[in-house]
Design an enzyme around this catalytic site. Sequence first.
Site: not given
Length: 709
Positions: A436, A415
């Site tokens: 992500h 992330s």
Amino acid sequence: MSDLVQLTKDKDVAIISINNPPVNAIGPAVSEGISQAIKEITQDESVKAAVIIGAGRTFVAGADIKEFGRITSGKTARGPGLLPLLRQIEDCSKPVVMAIHGTAFGGGLELAMSGHYRVGAPGAQVGQPEVKLGIIPGAAGTQRLPRLAGVAKAVEMCAQGNPISAQEALDSGILDQLIEGDLLSGAVAFARAVLEKPVPKTRERNQRLGTLEQNAPIFAAAREVARQKQRGMIAPLAAIDAVEAATRLPFDEGCEVEKKLFNDCLFSEQSKALIHVFFGEREVAKIPDIPKETPIIPVNSVAVVGAGTMGGGIAMVFANAGIPVLLKDADPPALDRGMEVIRKNYSSSVKRGRFTQQFVDERLRLITPVLRYDDFDRVDLVVEAVFEGMQLKKEIFGELDRVCRPGAILASNTSTLSIDEIASATARPEAVIGTHFFSPANVMRLLEIVRGKNSSKEVIATCMQLSRKLGKVGVLVGNCRGFVGNRMFGPYRREAQFLVEEGASIEAVDQALYDFGMAMGPLATGDLAGLDVGWRIRKEFRHLEKAGTRQPFAEDRLCEMGRYGQKTGAGWYKYDESRHAISDPELADSLRKWSAEAGIPQRKISPEEIVDRCILALVNEGARILEEGIALRAGDIDIIYLNGYGFPPYRGGPMWYADTVGLNKVRDHISEFHRQHGELWGPAPLLRQLAQEGKTFAEYHRSQNMTAA
Ligand code: T1G
């Protein structure tokens, strides 16, 4: 006849085909073509009935949405719309049968309802999705739908905007018959079968409009649902008002009420924002330097490394798309726990009626838990979803490079960490990319596809297309710390903490952003995600913080106290066993004490300042991201915030919102915050430039393509 509408005949039945790819949207030319065809068949003695059908993949999917921008910007005058055409069809002396396949949405359903009969293919859908564009049906949809389907169904469809299946449309009276096999020949046969019957005008079918007493609770309930599920939106309530007018007024007067409500909505900021979102969600798939014909790598089987919350959710995403997935964890108890969580998630989906048991059983069979890399040489794509530490990720990517077949794509769910550094652990950086996902991965629609400096065009194109197959909104972003979403979320949550440290209550900060339209306040969001996640990242990057620059301290204190949020039963709020937030007066006292110790003057802070400080912090960082080429378009940043961070769609996204405020005003507010709160608020150069030029973020197109930061 215009080449968008063709008129042919099958003996005594005329066939009017609408051919305006890709979705047969009705613009003025299509409307004119249909009108011309109806005139011709009316005068043609040999024609006894007519069928109207869509060519290609669908019936009419609505009015041409691009027209609305031209109308609201004054480029084109608001024409008579579809009403005269629909009246002409309805008044035709010969039966007109509508043959529906694909999606009869918006003006498409309104067109269908002006016909005397409607038949549909079993897989067809019908709907009035206008509220999702911030408008309401504008061609008597709110007047004819209750006459065909009854008031309750009409209110639900017009106010919620969700489509219904052909079967449901048949059951509710919208369709007269489902046609198995060839739709056109079925529709022609149906037309012949009704030749001797009276030609029913929908506008005269009043028997399903109910009585005042019957309808009052229906409208009251619908308004309550709209206030809750579509909080802050104008159009759903307007749609309900329009349907209510249909139950109280003669048809023509009801149409007048609808027309006024439609116009009010069309010219509202909310509709412009939602139309921006509609096109923005499609724009994100268009990458300037990656042509549509870029070869796609087939992805028929995948592996996920890491059976934690994210890894398990990601495995479910692939299984739900019908793609077999290996779920690997080196630790047997962690793997068992991961599989247990997946089974629990699926069983709650069955309980909620989201999936059938059969669907879930099939999906579970697609997920194979493994402890080793043995079968990784068979997969086309691997998603790494382990603990957010660079060292571990590089070890795993080194291993994947060894065990996976040449050409396999190696993706990381990181992330915040650098995709380029992760790729450096492999001999195939061109095959490394970021995917992500947002927690919970099997629910959140957003997927940031992180482009490394060596990610190949085929790998990027494959992941962008795969995101659609996974039911995600894939947005390509550049490689920098936090990419787009999380990088902006940092300043947003930083300001929320500053505001509490300066005297605003925890509840006031969250309430102000909730009232702005955010799904959840910034502090409650931290409790949901886990305050320890940010704490760990801050500790990893503490050395990068500029000495002397004020940083928030509150969440570090909370983490030091073990208050990580919902997962520990307390964070900014306390939580009962069903995770309801409870204000904590002791924490409020501690915050006052900590702020006094830090010498931070306390003051009364208005909700307006709270919103400005948090939302403009998003905008300022977004402007930097745009300028650095980390996002391709301002609209991409908007789509990220709508689909991953609970930003209200009717405000269009942070960058669109800033454009509606006006960039010169935004710049002035940010400059004022810069003066008051120091260098973290330095106005982004692109913001200053666009404000100076009187331009908007939406108009800004970076000259060169995306670059890695
Ligand atoms: N107008 C203009 N363009 C449209 C369009 C429309 N109604 N619908 C789709 N497109 C474009 C879209 O931008 C994309 O363009 C391409 O078609 C393929 O779409 C008077 C006022 C029908 C379910 O809200 O829900 O009628 O990117 O990628 O995934 O009362 O399109 O290729 O350049 O979405 O297969 C009401 C909106 C309008 C339906 C197909 N109708 N469309 O989904 O393809 S208002 C809607 C959809 C109205 C009346 C009122 C979906 C779809 P490009 P796509 P898809």
